[in-house]
Motif scaffolding. Structure first.
Motif, mmCIF file in Angstrom:
data_model
loop_
_atom_site.group_PDB
_atom_site.id
_atom_site.type_symbol
_atom_site.label_atom_id
_atom_site.label_comp_id
_atom_site.label_asym_id
_atom_site.label_seq_id
_atom_site.Cartn_x
_atom_site.Cartn_y
_atom_site.Cartn_z
ATOM 1 N N THR A 1 5.015 -4.133 -7.886
ATOM 2 C CA THR A 1 4.807 -3.357 -6.668
ATOM 3 C C THR A 1 6.051 -2.547 -6.367
ATOM 4 O O THR A 1 7.171 -3.032 -6.552
ATOM 5 N N ARG B 1 -2.603 2.149 -4.997
ATOM 6 C CA ARG B 1 -1.702 2.258 -3.859
ATOM 7 C C ARG B 1 -2.291 1.598 -2.628
ATOM 8 O O ARG B 1 -3.517 1.406 -2.532
ATOM 9 N N ASP B 2 -1.414 1.256 -1.702
ATOM 10 C CA ASP B 2 -1.801 0.767 -0.377
ATOM 11 C C ASP B 2 -1.047 1.639 0.624
ATOM 12 O O ASP B 2 0.137 1.422 0.893
ATOM 13 N N SER C 1 -1.318 1.836 3.779
ATOM 14 C CA SER C 1 -0.943 1.157 5.021
ATOM 15 C C SER C 1 0.402 0.439 4.878
ATOM 16 O O SER C 1 1.109 0.239 5.867
ATOM 17 N N LYS C 2 0.737 0.072 3.650
ATOM 18 C CA LYS C 2 2.009 -0.610 3.387
ATOM 19 C C LYS C 2 3.039 0.319 2.742
ATOM 20 O O LYS C 2 4.177 -0.094 2.489
#
Length: 121
Positions: free
Chosen positions: A21, A73-74, A76-77
């Motif tokens: 990550t 991908r995220d 929100s993070k």
């Protein structure tokens, strides 16, 4: 100033999936024009661009790794991730996440410090 930080296990067994990550700060992964990439450098070899994700979520992969690689991908993070399946000892390398406007570059203008991943039983 954007900062990138890789995280994930440092040891993976052969045939398993490597998952890393990249956490981004100081900038959004949804900013236009940027590609968010993964680059690796095996011991004694040069850097190798693996793949990238862009602002729209479209993904791009090195042809030789495409069948084993997924980038997601995220938002929100503010993170993006790498999954490399069916690893072998040849996948042992320092893995970097990076940002640039040029797709496929191995000299990005922003990148993390790198994380060592060793594939071994």
């Amino acid at each position: 100033q954007v900062q990138l930080q890789e995280s994930g296990p440092g040891l993976v067994k052969p045939s398993q999936t490597l998952s890393l990550t990249c956490t981004v700060s100081g900038g959004s992964i949804t900013t236009n024009y940027y590609y968010w990439s993964w680059i690796r450098q095996p011991p004694g070899k040069g850097k190798e661009w693996m793949g990238a994700i862009d602002v729209s979520g479209s993904t791009y992969y090195r042809p030789s790794l495409k069948s084993r690689t997924s980038i997601s991908r995220d938002t929100s993070k503010n993170q993006f991730t790498l999954q490399l399946r069916s690893v072998t000892p040849e996948d042992t390398a320092v893995y970097y996440c990076a940002r640039d406007v040029v797709l496929g570059t191995t000299t990005p203008t922003a990148w993390g410090q790198g994380t060592q991943v060793t594939v071994s039983s």
